[in-house]
Design a protein around this motif. Structure first.
Motif, short mmCIF file in Angstrom:
data_model
loop_
_atom_site.label_atom_id
_atom_site.label_comp_id
_atom_site.label_asym_id
_atom_site.label_seq_id
_atom_site.Cartn_x
_atom_site.Cartn_y
_atom_site.Cartn_z
N PHE A 45 -72.84 -3.23 2.71
CA PHE A 45 -72.80 -1.98 1.96
C PHE A 45 -71.50 -1.23 2.25
O PHE A 45 -70.84 -0.72 1.34
CB PHE A 45 -74.00 -1.12 2.35
N SER A 46 -71.11 -1.18 3.52
CA SER A 46 -69.86 -0.51 3.88
C SER A 46 -68.67 -1.23 3.25
O SER A 46 -67.69 -0.59 2.82
CB SER A 46 -69.70 -0.46 5.39
N SER A 47 -68.74 -2.57 3.16
CA SER A 47 -67.69 -3.32 2.48
C SER A 47 -67.57 -2.90 1.03
O SER A 47 -66.47 -2.70 0.51
CB SER A 47 -67.97 -4.82 2.56
N GLY A 48 -68.71 -2.79 0.36
CA GLY A 48 -68.70 -2.39 -1.05
C GLY A 48 -68.12 -1.01 -1.26
O GLY A 48 -67.32 -0.78 -2.18
N VAL A 49 -68.51 -0.05 -0.40
CA VAL A 49 -67.96 1.30 -0.51
C VAL A 49 -66.45 1.27 -0.34
O VAL A 49 -65.70 1.90 -1.09
CB VAL A 49 -68.61 2.23 0.53
N MET A 50 -65.97 0.53 0.65
CA MET A 50 -64.53 0.50 0.92
C MET A 50 -63.77 -0.19 -0.21
O MET A 50 -62.67 0.24 -0.57
CB MET A 50 -64.27 -0.19 2.26
N LEU A 51 -64.34 -1.24 -0.77
CA LEU A 51 -63.67 -1.90 -1.90
C LEU A 51 -63.58 -0.97 -3.10
O LEU A 51 -62.57 -0.96 -3.82
CB LEU A 51 -64.42 -3.19 -2.27
N ALA A 52 -64.63 -0.19 -3.33
CA ALA A 52 -64.59 0.78 -4.42
C ALA A 52 -63.47 1.80 -4.20
O ALA A 52 -62.73 2.14 -5.12
CB ALA A 52 -65.95 1.48 -4.55
N VAL A 53 -63.36 2.28 -2.97
CA VAL A 53 -62.30 3.25 -2.64
C VAL A 53 -60.92 2.63 -2.85
O VAL A 53 -60.01 3.25 -3.42
CB VAL A 53 -62.46 3.75 -1.19
N LEU A 233 -72.35 2.67 -5.48
CA LEU A 233 -72.39 4.03 -4.95
C LEU A 233 -70.98 4.57 -4.74
O LEU A 233 -70.69 5.75 -5.05
CB LEU A 233 -73.16 4.07 -3.63
N GLY A 234 -70.08 3.73 -4.22
CA GLY A 234 -68.71 4.17 -4.01
C GLY A 234 -68.06 4.59 -5.32
O GLY A 234 -67.41 5.65 -5.39
N LEU A 235 -68.23 3.81 -6.39
CA LEU A 235 -67.66 4.18 -7.68
C LEU A 235 -68.30 5.45 -8.21
O LEU A 235 -67.62 6.33 -8.77
CB LEU A 235 -67.87 3.03 -8.67
N GLY A 236 -69.62 5.58 -8.03
CA GLY A 236 -70.30 6.78 -8.51
C GLY A 236 -69.79 8.04 -7.84
O GLY A 236 -69.56 9.06 -8.51
N LEU A 237 -69.57 7.98 -6.55
CA LEU A 237 -69.09 9.16 -5.84
C LEU A 237 -67.62 9.44 -6.15
O LEU A 237 -67.20 10.60 -6.20
CB LEU A 237 -69.27 8.97 -4.32
N LEU A 238 -66.82 8.39 -6.37
CA LEU A 238 -65.42 8.60 -6.68
C LEU A 238 -65.23 9.21 -8.07
O LEU A 238 -64.27 9.96 -8.29
CB LEU A 238 -64.66 7.27 -6.62
N VAL A 239 -66.14 8.93 -8.99
CA VAL A 239 -66.03 9.51 -10.33
C VAL A 239 -66.14 11.03 -10.27
O VAL A 239 -65.57 11.74 -11.10
CB VAL A 239 -67.13 8.91 -11.23
N ILE A 240 -66.83 11.54 -9.25
CA ILE A 240 -67.03 12.99 -9.13
C ILE A 240 -65.69 13.71 -9.07
O ILE A 240 -65.51 14.79 -9.62
CB ILE A 240 -67.86 13.32 -7.89
N HIS A 241 -64.72 13.10 -8.36
CA HIS A 241 -63.43 13.77 -8.26
C HIS A 241 -62.33 13.02 -9.00
O HIS A 241 -61.21 13.46 -9.00
CB HIS A 241 -63.05 13.98 -6.79
#
Length: 241
Positions: A45-53, A233-241
């Motif tokens: 999961f942490s890998s996925g978040v970091m890849l999205a970032v 989740l990473g992409l979803g949160l990044l779309v916010i800003h």
């Protein structure tokens, strides 16, 4: 700009960093220590978040600022930096899960600095923009704090220590906000190189530490689902800003 306004910018950036990663550490620390399939899920999961970032935030911004040359140089330096730092942090060969958690913290800290720059520069443009950026970055730091805490807790680090370490990973956002407040914006070349460096460090963590550790636990479905949910989740949160 007065000292009081600069202090507000630094406070805003620091709170966005430490409250985000710290909240993630607290959320995971309140539950049971992840083991087995649950730990595999958290690592992936942490890998996925970091890849999205990396691919939705850091690299596109760096490429837009100064193109592939400076961005690529930053990525190479960031990728090379962590293995060079490894002997300094682990001279006696501590447990691999603790290594993973601390290395993940380094990657989070590396990309929090340029995001602090964004908060500082945004605040100078308008207070409302600065506050909205800080809130968005705080929210997307929460899963990163959880991801960092998971291997630390599983490796034997105490709950309080794990939370304090996740909080420490957020501090560079305050330093970035200070730089953004003092200088407005760094040169495009410097900022692009910094973003590329953070991207390289995070890519090294994903492919050298997190995903191999998740797959070593022998729960392939949990690891796969964790990576997918992390990206989403990473992409979803990044779309916010």
């Amino acid at each position: 700009m007065g000292m009081w306004e600069l202090a507000r910018i630094v406070f805003l950036g620091t709170m966005a960093g430490v409250l985000g990663t710290g909240a993630g550490g607290i959320l995971l620390g309140l539950g049971r220590i992840p083991q087995g399939a649950e730990l595999s899920f958290h690592l992936a999961f942490s890998s996925g978040v970091m890849l999205a970032v990396v691919f939705h935030d850091l690299l596109p911004e760096a490429l837009a600022l100064r193109g592939p040359g400076v961005t690529f140089a930053g990525v190479v330096l960031g990728t090379a930096a962590l293995p060079l730092l490894k002997p300094l942090f682990f001279p006696t060969g501590r447990g691999s899960l603790i290594q993973t958690g601390l290395f993940l913290g380094l990657g989070i800290a590396a990309h929090n600095f340029p995001e602090g720059l964004v908060i500082g520069a945004g605040y100078l443009a308008s207070q409302e923009l600065g506050f909205s950026l800080a809130l968005a970055l705080c929210l997307h730091n929460i899963p990163e704090g959880m991801a960092m805490a998971a291997p630390l807790l599983a490796g034997g680090v105490g709950r309080t220590s794990a939370v304090l370490l996740t909080i420490a990973a957020g501090l560079p956002m305050g330093l970035g906000a200070l730089a953004g407040g003092l200088f407005g914006q760094l040169t495009p070349t410097t900022l692009a190189g910094t973003l590329g460096f953070a991207a390289g460090a995070m890519l090294f963590l994903v492919f050298h530490e997190l995903l191999p550790e998740a797959n070593c636990l022998d729960f392939p479905l949990a690891a796969t689902l964790g990576a997918i949910f992390g990206v989403m989740l990473g992409l979803g949160l990044l779309v916010i800003h």
